[in-house]
Design an enzyme around this catalytic site. Structure first.
Site, PDB file in Angstrom:
ATOM      1  N   LYS A 225       0.824  -1.212   0.000  1.00  0.00           N
ATOM      2  CA  LYS A 225       0.000   0.000   0.000  1.00  0.00           C
ATOM      3  C   LYS A 225       0.863   1.269   0.000  1.00  0.00           C
ATOM      4  O   LYS A 225       0.652   2.161  -0.820  1.00  0.00           O
ATOM      5  CB  LYS A 225      -0.929   0.028   1.229  1.00  0.00           C
ATOM      6  CG  LYS A 225      -1.925  -1.115   1.279  1.00  0.00           C
ATOM      7  CD  LYS A 225      -2.886  -0.973   2.440  1.00  0.00           C
ATOM      8  CE  LYS A 225      -2.286  -1.129   3.810  1.00  0.00           C
ATOM      9  NZ  LYS A 225      -1.796  -2.470   4.152  1.00  0.00           N
TER      10      LYS A 225
ATOM     11  N   ARG B 262      -9.846   0.265   8.068  1.00  0.00           N
ATOM     12  CA  ARG B 262      -9.356  -1.092   8.345  1.00  0.00           C
ATOM     13  C   ARG B 262     -10.411  -1.926   9.060  1.00  0.00           C
ATOM     14  O   ARG B 262     -10.154  -3.091   9.346  1.00  0.00           O
ATOM     15  CB  ARG B 262      -8.118  -0.998   9.248  1.00  0.00           C
ATOM     16  CG  ARG B 262      -6.797  -1.271   8.543  1.00  0.00           C
ATOM     17  CD  ARG B 262      -5.711  -1.094   9.585  1.00  0.00           C
ATOM     18  NE  ARG B 262      -4.471  -1.725   9.255  1.00  0.00           N
ATOM     19  CZ  ARG B 262      -3.386  -1.077   8.828  1.00  0.00           C
ATOM     20  NH1 ARG B 262      -3.430   0.206   8.599  1.00  0.00           N
ATOM     21  NH2 ARG B 262      -2.264  -1.734   8.623  1.00  0.00           N
TER      22      ARG B 262
ATOM     23  N   ARG C 193      11.738  -5.719   5.060  1.00  0.00           N
ATOM     24  CA  ARG C 193      11.437  -4.301   4.834  1.00  0.00           C
ATOM     25  C   ARG C 193      12.330  -3.424   5.715  1.00  0.00           C
ATOM     26  O   ARG C 193      12.529  -3.699   6.885  1.00  0.00           O
ATOM     27  CB  ARG C 193       9.964  -4.084   5.183  1.00  0.00           C
ATOM     28  CG  ARG C 193       9.409  -2.754   4.845  1.00  0.00           C
ATOM     29  CD  ARG C 193       7.927  -2.840   4.652  1.00  0.00           C
ATOM     30  NE  ARG C 193       7.160  -2.954   5.881  1.00  0.00           N
ATOM     31  CZ  ARG C 193       5.829  -2.889   5.910  1.00  0.00           C
ATOM     32  NH1 ARG C 193       5.136  -2.729   4.800  1.00  0.00           N
ATOM     33  NH2 ARG C 193       5.184  -3.004   7.058  1.00  0.00           N
TER      34      ARG C 193
ATOM     35  N   ARG D 107      11.031  -1.436  11.184  1.00  0.00           N
ATOM     36  CA  ARG D 107       9.929  -1.100  12.086  1.00  0.00           C
ATOM     37  C   ARG D 107       9.840  -2.135  13.202  1.00  0.00           C
ATOM     38  O   ARG D 107      10.012  -3.327  12.956  1.00  0.00           O
ATOM     39  CB  ARG D 107       8.603  -1.098  11.305  1.00  0.00           C
ATOM     40  CG  ARG D 107       8.281   0.219  10.681  1.00  0.00           C
ATOM     41  CD  ARG D 107       7.145   0.126   9.720  1.00  0.00           C
ATOM     42  NE  ARG D 107       5.931  -0.503  10.238  1.00  0.00           N
ATOM     43  CZ  ARG D 107       4.800  -0.581   9.556  1.00  0.00           C
ATOM     44  NH1 ARG D 107       4.723  -0.074   8.341  1.00  0.00           N
ATOM     45  NH2 ARG D 107       3.728  -1.158  10.063  1.00  0.00           N
TER      46      ARG D 107
ATOM     47  N   ARG E 292      -0.545  -9.581  12.999  1.00  0.00           N
ATOM     48  CA  ARG E 292      -1.190  -8.550  12.174  1.00  0.00           C
ATOM     49  C   ARG E 292      -2.008  -9.188  11.055  1.00  0.00           C
ATOM     50  O   ARG E 292      -3.050  -8.668  10.659  1.00  0.00           O
ATOM     51  CB  ARG E 292      -0.126  -7.594  11.603  1.00  0.00           C
ATOM     52  CG  ARG E 292       0.401  -6.642  12.673  1.00  0.00           C
ATOM     53  CD  ARG E 292       1.720  -6.013  12.294  1.00  0.00           C
ATOM     54  NE  ARG E 292       1.632  -5.142  11.146  1.00  0.00           N
ATOM     55  CZ  ARG E 292       2.681  -4.778  10.423  1.00  0.00           C
ATOM     56  NH1 ARG E 292       3.894  -5.210  10.718  1.00  0.00           N
ATOM     57  NH2 ARG E 292       2.522  -3.977   9.408  1.00  0.00           N
TER      58      ARG E 292
HETATM   59  P1  AMP Z   1       0.610   0.381   8.744  1.00  0.00           P
HETATM   60  O1  AMP Z   1       1.761   1.328   8.648  1.00  0.00           O
HETATM   61  O2  AMP Z   1      -0.542   0.788   7.867  1.00  0.00           O
HETATM   62  O3  AMP Z   1       1.013  -1.052   8.576  1.00  0.00           O
HETATM   63  O4  AMP Z   1       0.044   0.515  10.246  1.00  0.00           O
HETATM   64  C1  AMP Z   1       0.838   0.167  11.356  1.00  0.00           C
HETATM   65  C2  AMP Z   1      -0.050  -0.044  12.568  1.00  0.00           C
HETATM   66  O5  AMP Z   1      -0.749   1.167  12.885  1.00  0.00           O
HETATM   67  C3  AMP Z   1      -1.145  -1.082  12.375  1.00  0.00           C
HETATM   68  O6  AMP Z   1      -0.680  -2.404  12.587  1.00  0.00           O
HETATM   69  C4  AMP Z   1      -2.152  -0.640  13.445  1.00  0.00           C
HETATM   70  O7  AMP Z   1      -1.743  -1.033  14.741  1.00  0.00           O
HETATM   71  C5  AMP Z   1      -2.063   0.879  13.371  1.00  0.00           C
HETATM   72  N1  AMP Z   1      -3.040   1.406  12.390  1.00  0.00           N
HETATM   73  C6  AMP Z   1      -2.778   1.951  11.178  1.00  0.00           C
HETATM   74  N2  AMP Z   1      -3.910   2.278  10.530  1.00  0.00           N
HETATM   75  C7  AMP Z   1      -4.927   1.919  11.366  1.00  0.00           C
HETATM   76  C8  AMP Z   1      -6.342   1.956  11.276  1.00  0.00           C
HETATM   77  N3  AMP Z   1      -6.968   2.426  10.185  1.00  0.00           N
HETATM   78  N4  AMP Z   1      -7.058   1.495  12.318  1.00  0.00           N
HETATM   79  C9  AMP Z   1      -6.472   1.027  13.432  1.00  0.00           C
HETATM   80  N5  AMP Z   1      -5.140   0.925  13.583  1.00  0.00           N
HETATM   81  C10 AMP Z   1      -4.367   1.364  12.553  1.00  0.00           C
END
Ligand code: AMP
Length: 215
Positions: free
Chosen positions: A13, A88, A127, A160, A171
């Site tokens: 993404k 999400r 990553r 990360r 996840r």
């Molecule tokens: P990402 O960078 O999109 O993989 O997001 C990293 C983490 O941030 C996720 O595993 C969630 O814990 C939190 N997070 C990101 N976007 C959301 C969302 N829309 N709703 C809830 N938690 C989120």
């Protein structure tokens, strides 16, 4: 152009959003990135978000919705936006459905980036990113020119905290329970475009642009 990028963690993404941002000249809004900045600044929101993120869980809907609402009314969103990692959950999607008409916007498409679990794990554990310019790398598919250093800043690359194999598996479970139902939600409402994410980056971006133009 108002887009949502949907897909499992590691489906690309963020990578494709950066390319589409350049192509369409609209901002890339990553809720994960907003949370990571808050964590880095040790804000109250960051401390709260980290208590969920480090366990591989989702942050609460009300907190996340509020962040998105604030961000979408900023002036740079006037021509559109690319939402990466939001919504999400079904309640988040419903919140977005209610918010958009209020702020005078309408969704054009939701892009589902299809990928297998094995490929997700392979991508995520490899990553890396630059803490300074935020450029993303992958030790298999997008290696830095010099081992472990950013091509642009020469900074040591970082991984990360939530990109370990153990957290990725958690996840993925959360993705299947909470986020996958959105595929049906957006298919039923006619927004869904499915794209094979297991192709070279340029090809995926091209497929997305063609699918959007066809629409
Ligand atoms: P990402 O960078 O999109 O993989 O997001 C990293 C983490 O941030 C996720 O595993 C969630 O814990 C939190 N997070 C990101 N976007 C959301 C969302 N829309 N709703 C809830 N938690 C989120």
């Amino acid at each position: 152009m108002h887009l949502v990028l949907l897909g499992a963690p590691g489906s690309g993404k963020g990578t494709y959003a950066v390319e589409l941002k350049e192509y369409y000249g609209i901002p890339h809004i990553s809720t994960g990135e907003i949370f990571r900045k808050e964590i880095a600044s040790k804000s109250e929101l960051g401390i709260l978000a980290n208590s969920y993120i480090e366990k591989g869980q989702l942050c609460p809907d009300d907190v996340t919705n509020e962040i998105v609402k604030k961000r979408l009314i900023e002036p740079d969103c006037v021509k559109g936006f690319i939402l990466d990692g939001f919504p999400r959950t079904i309640p988040q999607a419903k919140f977005l459905d209610e918010l958009l008409p209020i702020i005078g916007k309408r969704l054009e498409a939701v892009i589902d980036l299809e990928i297998t679990d094995d490929e997700v794990i392979r991508r995520i554990v490899n990553r890396r990113s630059c803490p300074k310019c935020r450029e993303g790398y992958n030790l298999i598919t997008k290696k830095p020119l010099k081992d472990g250093l950013c091509d642009h800043c020469n900074e040591p690359l970082v991984q990360r905290d939530d990109d370990t194999e153990e957290t990725v598996k958690k996840r993925l479970k959360v993705y299947y329970n909470e986020t996958e139902p959105l595929i049906k939600y957006y298919t039923d409402s006619g927004f869904m475009l499915k794209i094979n994410s297991e192709q070279p980056i340029d090809k995926v971006v091209k497929d997305i642009v063609i699918a959007l133009e066809d629409r």
